[in-house]
Design an enzyme around this catalytic site. Structure first.
Site, short mmCIF file in Angstrom:
data_model
loop_
_atom_site.label_atom_id
_atom_site.label_comp_id
_atom_site.label_asym_id
_atom_site.label_seq_id
_atom_site.Cartn_x
_atom_site.Cartn_y
_atom_site.Cartn_z
N ASN A 32 7.58 17.35 -17.45
CA ASN A 32 7.10 18.74 -17.49
C ASN A 32 7.68 19.54 -16.32
O ASN A 32 7.33 20.71 -16.14
CB ASN A 32 5.56 18.82 -17.50
CG ASN A 32 4.95 18.35 -16.19
OD1 ASN A 32 5.66 17.95 -15.28
ND2 ASN A 32 3.63 18.41 -16.10
N LEU A 59 2.58 15.49 -20.86
CA LEU A 59 1.87 14.44 -21.59
C LEU A 59 0.48 14.87 -22.05
O LEU A 59 -0.13 14.23 -22.90
CB LEU A 59 1.76 13.16 -20.75
CG LEU A 59 3.08 12.49 -20.37
CD1 LEU A 59 2.83 11.17 -19.67
CD2 LEU A 59 3.98 12.28 -21.58
N SER A 124 0.93 1.44 -8.01
CA SER A 124 1.18 1.64 -6.59
C SER A 124 0.42 0.61 -5.76
O SER A 124 -0.68 0.17 -6.15
CB SER A 124 0.68 3.04 -6.21
OG SER A 124 0.54 3.15 -4.82
N TYR A 148 -6.14 9.17 -6.04
CA TYR A 148 -4.84 8.78 -6.61
C TYR A 148 -4.82 7.29 -6.92
O TYR A 148 -4.51 6.86 -8.04
CB TYR A 148 -3.71 9.14 -5.62
CG TYR A 148 -2.41 8.46 -5.96
CD1 TYR A 148 -1.70 8.82 -7.10
CD2 TYR A 148 -1.90 7.44 -5.15
CE1 TYR A 148 -0.52 8.17 -7.43
CE2 TYR A 148 -0.73 6.79 -5.48
CZ TYR A 148 -0.04 7.15 -6.61
OH TYR A 148 1.11 6.50 -6.94
N LYS A 152 -4.69 5.00 -10.64
CA LYS A 152 -3.77 3.90 -10.97
C LYS A 152 -4.55 2.64 -11.34
O LYS A 152 -4.22 1.95 -12.29
CB LYS A 152 -2.83 3.62 -9.78
CG LYS A 152 -1.84 4.74 -9.50
CD LYS A 152 -0.81 4.88 -10.64
CE LYS A 152 0.19 5.97 -10.37
NZ LYS A 152 1.04 6.27 -11.51
N TYR A 176 4.36 -0.30 -6.65
CA TYR A 176 5.39 0.04 -5.66
C TYR A 176 4.80 0.00 -4.26
O TYR A 176 3.72 0.52 -4.03
CB TYR A 176 5.90 1.47 -5.84
CG TYR A 176 6.33 1.90 -7.21
CD1 TYR A 176 6.75 1.01 -8.18
CD2 TYR A 176 6.33 3.27 -7.51
CE1 TYR A 176 7.15 1.46 -9.42
CE2 TYR A 176 6.74 3.72 -8.74
CZ TYR A 176 7.14 2.82 -9.70
OH TYR A 176 7.54 3.28 -10.92
N ASN A 178 6.62 1.12 -0.46
CA ASN A 178 7.01 2.46 0.03
C ASN A 178 8.45 2.78 -0.34
O ASN A 178 9.36 2.47 0.44
CB ASN A 178 6.82 2.51 1.55
CG ASN A 178 5.36 2.52 1.96
OD1 ASN A 178 4.62 1.60 1.66
ND2 ASN A 178 4.94 3.56 2.64
N LEU A 199 6.73 9.44 5.48
CA LEU A 199 7.48 9.25 6.73
C LEU A 199 8.97 9.60 6.62
O LEU A 199 9.49 10.39 7.40
CB LEU A 199 7.31 7.80 7.21
CG LEU A 199 8.01 7.45 8.50
CD1 LEU A 199 7.46 8.26 9.67
CD2 LEU A 199 7.89 5.95 8.80
N PRO A 290 -6.56 9.49 8.66
CA PRO A 290 -7.63 8.75 7.98
C PRO A 290 -7.10 7.96 6.78
O PRO A 290 -6.25 8.46 6.05
CB PRO A 290 -8.60 9.84 7.51
CG PRO A 290 -8.26 11.05 8.29
CD PRO A 290 -6.82 10.94 8.69
N1 UDP Z 1 3.51 8.40 9.19
C1 UDP Z 1 3.61 9.02 10.43
N2 UDP Z 1 3.96 10.34 10.46
C2 UDP Z 1 4.23 11.06 9.34
C3 UDP Z 1 4.14 10.42 8.08
C4 UDP Z 1 3.77 9.08 8.05
O1 UDP Z 1 3.37 8.40 11.48
O2 UDP Z 1 4.52 12.26 9.43
C5 UDP Z 1 3.16 6.98 9.13
C6 UDP Z 1 1.87 6.71 8.37
O3 UDP Z 1 0.76 6.73 9.25
C7 UDP Z 1 2.12 5.30 7.82
C8 UDP Z 1 3.62 5.26 7.61
O4 UDP Z 1 4.17 6.31 8.42
O5 UDP Z 1 1.80 4.34 8.78
C9 UDP Z 1 4.04 5.48 6.17
O6 UDP Z 1 3.38 6.62 5.69
P1 UDP Z 1 3.72 7.25 4.26
O7 UDP Z 1 2.85 8.46 4.11
O8 UDP Z 1 5.19 7.44 4.14
O9 UDP Z 1 3.32 6.11 3.24
P2 UDP Z 1 1.92 5.38 2.95
O10 UDP Z 1 2.13 3.95 3.35
O11 UDP Z 1 0.87 6.02 3.73
O12 UDP Z 1 1.75 5.51 1.50
#
Ligand code: UDP
Length: 334
Positions: A32, A59, A124, A148, A152, A176, A178, A199, A290
């Protein structure tokens, strides 16, 4: 095989389409375009040298989806369409429940009506919540901690129930870890809207000067350097995992972790990015985010055993390819 890919224009979808085409499959994509652009499929066709049938279908519009099944003899579906931003799901849970649950429900109903029973489903590592053991096996407790992840997990349950009701179903659930990086051609990659939450896209935007510095969410975790550890997997490896799953479908629901089995801390990723690309990334340490687990990485042994698949690319490839894609986008071609 003639394969329908839902969400085929997205980040995981576009890379999966390339690998499916390379493996000789014929593709029909429905998307979409809510979080993707049709251009990415043009790039997919360019990389693979083959064409894709594209339908702008949501969908939630079941009739339109059924029409696509009416027009094509679909043999299998790779279902990637879904909302995926954890933070947004906390703010707007009903948006996530409606889209992810009803979309998948419609898809499974239409598949049943057309007697298409082969499905690869995008799940995920989020379903594990804060893992109690690492590496995380597929048998670990499922305790998602956000809407989210809950969508899943609920969909995984739905697929189990569906397959118990009819033994024609052959389903692979892929959890998945990361996904990062981009296609080495630099033609497709992740296109986060607004400021990235994840990240790697955050780092590439700092590297290009769009953002001043990376905020590291806490350096007081119980890990070697105090920052969180994750299992980053190159998106091309992940895409190949879908092809292997498709080609090894068997009766029932089979669940696989897709990760490398190796964890990297935030500091290690920043250092790898700096070394791989000869750049420096300014960082500051801020409060914990958090809901972050200190450590999460996969036990990917089942996927290797049953699918003959293993992630091959390392953290340097991930960093170099992510950066190449960022530069390409900046050039105005992305
Ligand atoms: N992280 C960070 N700064 C950011 C984004 C992510 O320090 O701007 C850290 C986050 O706390 C985690 C890791 O990078 O430990 C991976 O985060 P992401 O959001 O990419 O994936 P997640 O494992 O949370 O799904």
């Amino acid at each position: 095989m003639k394969v329908l890919v839902t969400g085929g224009a997205g980040y995981i979808g576009s890379h999966t389409c390339v690998e499916l085409l390379k493996a000789g499959h014929e593709l029909v994509v429905v998307d979409n375009f809510s979080n993707s652009r049709v251009d990415s499929l043009e790039q997919v066709e360019k990389i693979a040298g083959r064409s894709v049938r594209i339908y702008d279908v949501d969908l939630l519009e079941k009739e339109k989806l059924a029409q696509v099944f009416g027009e094509h003899s679909i043999e299998a579906v790779i279902h990637l369409a879904g909302f995926k931003a954890v933070g947004e799901s906390v703010e707007f849970p009903l948006k996530y429940y409606r889209n992810n649950l009803i979309g998948t429900l419609n898809l499974c109903e239409v598949m049943s009506e057309h007697e298409v029973y082969q499905l690869v489903f995008s799940s995920s590592a989020c379903v594990y919540g804060i893992p109690k053991q690492t590496p995380v096996p597929e048998t670990a407790n499922l305790q998602a901690i956000n809407p989210y992840g809950n969508t899943k997990r609920m969909l995984e349950d739905m697929l189990e129930d569906l397959s118990s009701s009819n033994e024609n179903w052959r389903v692979a659930v892929l959890r998945y870890f990361n996904p990062v990086g981009a296609h080495p051609s630099g033609l497709i990659g992740e296109e986060p809207k607004g400021t990235p939450n994840n990240l790697m896209p955050y780092i590439t935007q700092v590297a290009i000067g769009q953002l001043p510095r990376l905020s590291i969410f806490g350096d007081d975790y119980d890990t070697e350097d105090g920052t969180c550890v994750r299992d980053y997997i190159h998106v091309v490896d992940l895409a190949q995992g879908h092809v292997s799953a498709l080609e090894h479908l068997s009766t029932g629901v089979h669940t696989y972790n897709l990760g490398t089995g190796r964890g990297y801390s935030v500091y290690e990723v920043v250092k790898a990015f700096e070394e791989a690309n000869a750049l420096s990334i300014p960082v500051q340490v801020v409060e914990r985010r958090p809901g972050d687990a200190a450590v999460s990485y996969a036990d990917p042994a089942k996927a290797e055993r049953e699918l003959g698949w293993r992630a091959e690319k390392g953290i340097f490839d991930m960093c170099q390819d992510a950066w190449r894609w960022q530069k390409h986008r900046q050039g105005g071609n992305g």
